[in-house]
Design an enzyme around this catalytic site. Structure first.
Site, PDB file in Angstrom:
ATOM      1  N   ASP A  95     -19.814  92.756  31.783  1.00  0.00           N
ATOM      2  CA  ASP A  95     -19.175  92.409  33.055  1.00  0.00           C
ATOM      3  C   ASP A  95     -18.621  93.646  33.744  1.00  0.00           C
ATOM      4  OD1 ASP A  95     -17.954  91.178  35.173  1.00  0.00           O
ATOM      5  OD2 ASP A  95     -16.371  90.211  34.009  1.00  0.00           O
ATOM      6  N   ASP A 123     -19.417  93.196  40.917  1.00  0.00           N
ATOM      7  CA  ASP A 123     -19.008  92.234  39.897  1.00  0.00           C
ATOM      8  C   ASP A 123     -20.200  91.463  39.353  1.00  0.00           C
ATOM      9  OD1 ASP A 123     -17.586  90.519  38.252  1.00  0.00           O
ATOM     10  OD2 ASP A 123     -16.977  89.190  39.888  1.00  0.00           O
TER      11      ASP A 123
END
Length: 461
Positions: A344, A129
């Site tokens: 992301d 992440d």
């Protein structure tokens, strides 16, 4: 009344160099967000969970015009032409010290890797992440039946009581490790998709073929989204500013240990045609400290980051052609004064402001019918959809429908199944645009801490 579409949806939100020292992590693919989900709750429940994922709060910063010159462009439909990149960096050689991590995936949604904790290594799945900065793993002490807000202090540590519930999660048990060192500092973090609490520990972490002693968090309390997920923790790959307890970025820890020389990582995500539900398969590679040139086509082109907190950059324009009877007569610009865009790895699709996404969906050919599950706009699978262009100043990125159209099977109320094509853009209340995994399947992405920049190149087919 239109037939109610019930979609089986698994909610999962929210670099190889012939080298001396490359940290590579292979990527695993998790269940698709439009895979078999009828067993996971009603349409309304799933829609609510999915909407929660995009509630992540990002720091808002002024984004000016950061790029001036143009030298080439990137497109997901590579035609073999060479790119003369002004901002390319060919100095990252194959003899750099790097660490490789293989990635796994299930149906091309969430990407995660097998990481070991303790001695001997206890293997778990961690999601990669870039939108957060802490490393945590589910603890053997986790009680998944407790609410995320009810935790107790036990001997100075945050504990959740007996280990019950969420049997599908793999856990780290520090009592089974011969190299565990207690720490005890409390830990807590809230994501757009839920929250976790626990405490910090110190032990060996195994990434690929490399081991290093480091501090990380054990999660003893997990909200529902994490209790029912396909992974057992998160490897935060964001910037230091948003890390809890002032933890350094993972690349800093790797460099301090002498495993890498450059504070950077590159991501190669694969779009697998042979992906199957509930079966993790190889899905790409994450390389800490360098770039594998086999993972991209043409030069990597860079844009400066515009935020101290996130992997955020400025886009001068985002345009979509406006067609009349198939003839483009104008360009619609969604960023007339520039836009803030985030890369992301923890977001599955692409996200934008609600009003803009609604308008964009119409321009790319969204059908005049209710959204699937109240979220996804359906497109004609046989139609030709326009190219979306992001202007970054020095270069542009062109998205064809290869990137933004997702094919999936849907189940109607009468039980029949059919193929549907949906837009990979989701709306959000935030002002930013977010380029998630579906974008990185087409575009190789580099996150460079040393030079405060993000790089893009066409992914190797």
């Amino acid at each position: 009344m239109a037939n109610l579409l019930v979609i089986t949806l698994m909610l999962v939100f929210a670099h190889r160099i012939a080298a001396d020292k490359l940290l590579n992590v292979d990527i695993i693919r998790s269940p698709s967000i439009l895979s078999s989900l009828s067993e996971h709750g009603s349409t309304a429940q799933v829609a609510a969970k999915l909407a929660q994922h995009f509630a992540r709060l990002h720091l808002q910063e002024q984004v000016g015009e950061v790029l001036q010159r143009r030298s080439g462009d990137l497109t997901d439909a590579y035609d073999g032409s060479a790119l003369d990149a002004v901002r390319s960096d060919s100095s990252i050689s194959q003899d750099a010290k790097v660490v490789k991590a293989s990635m796994l995936t299930v149906l091309n949604d969430c990407y995660f890797g097998v990481i070991g904790f303790g001695t001997p290594p206890q293997k778990v799945y961690l999601q990669f992440d870039s939108g957060s900065s802490n490393l945590w793993v589910t603890s053997s002490e986790a009680n998944c039946h407790k609410k995320a807000t009810s935790y107790t202090r036990n001997h100075g540590l945050f504990r959740a009581g007996n280990a019950t519930g969420c049997p599908q999660l793999r856990r780290y048990d520090h009592t089974e490790s011969t190299t565990y060192t207690p720490d005890g500092d409390p830990f807590g973090i809230r994501y757009g998709s839920g929250l976790v609490r626990g405490y910090f520990s110190d032990d060996f972490v195994t990434i690929g073929a490399n081991k290093l002693k480091m501090k990380f968090a054990e999660a003893t309390v997990l909200s529902l989204e994490f209790r029912s997920g396909s992974y057992d923790g998160i490897m935060g790959l964001g910037k230091a500013m948003i890390a809890r307890n002032n933890m350094p970025p993972l690349v800093d820890t790797l460099k301090k240990a002498g495993l890498i020389e450059r504070r950077m990582y590159s991501v190669s995500m694969q779009r697998r045609k042979d992906a199957k539900p509930h079966t993790p398969i190889p899905g790409g590679t994450l390389v800490f400290g360098g770039i594998n040139p086999k993972h991209h086509v043409g030069e990597v082109q860079y844009v400066p980051t515009t935020s101290r907190a996130y992997w955020e950059f400025g886009v001068r324009s985002l345009t979509v052609p406006y067609d009349v009877n198939g003839i483009p007569i104008s360009l619609v610009n969604f960023c007339p004064r520039g836009c803030s865009v985030l890369a992301d790895t923890g977001t599955s699709l692409m996200v934008g402001p609600t009003a803009d996404v609604d308008r964009l969906d119409k321009l790319i050919g969204a059908l005049d019918k209710p959204k699937i599950m109240g979220i996804f706009k359906e497109l004609d699978c046989n139609a030709k959809h326009p190219t979306i262009t992001l202007d970054l100043g020095d270069f542009v990125i062109r998205l064809t429908d290869k990137t933004y159209v997702t094919r999936t099977m849907v189940t109607e109320s009468d039980g029949t199944r059919r193929l549907a094509c949906i837009s990979s853009f989701l709306s959000s209340s935030i002002d930013n645009w977010i380029l998630g995994d579906v974008f990185m399947q087409s575009f190789f992405t580099v996150f460079d801490y040393d030079n405060d920049r993000i790089g893009f190149a066409m992914a190797t087919p």
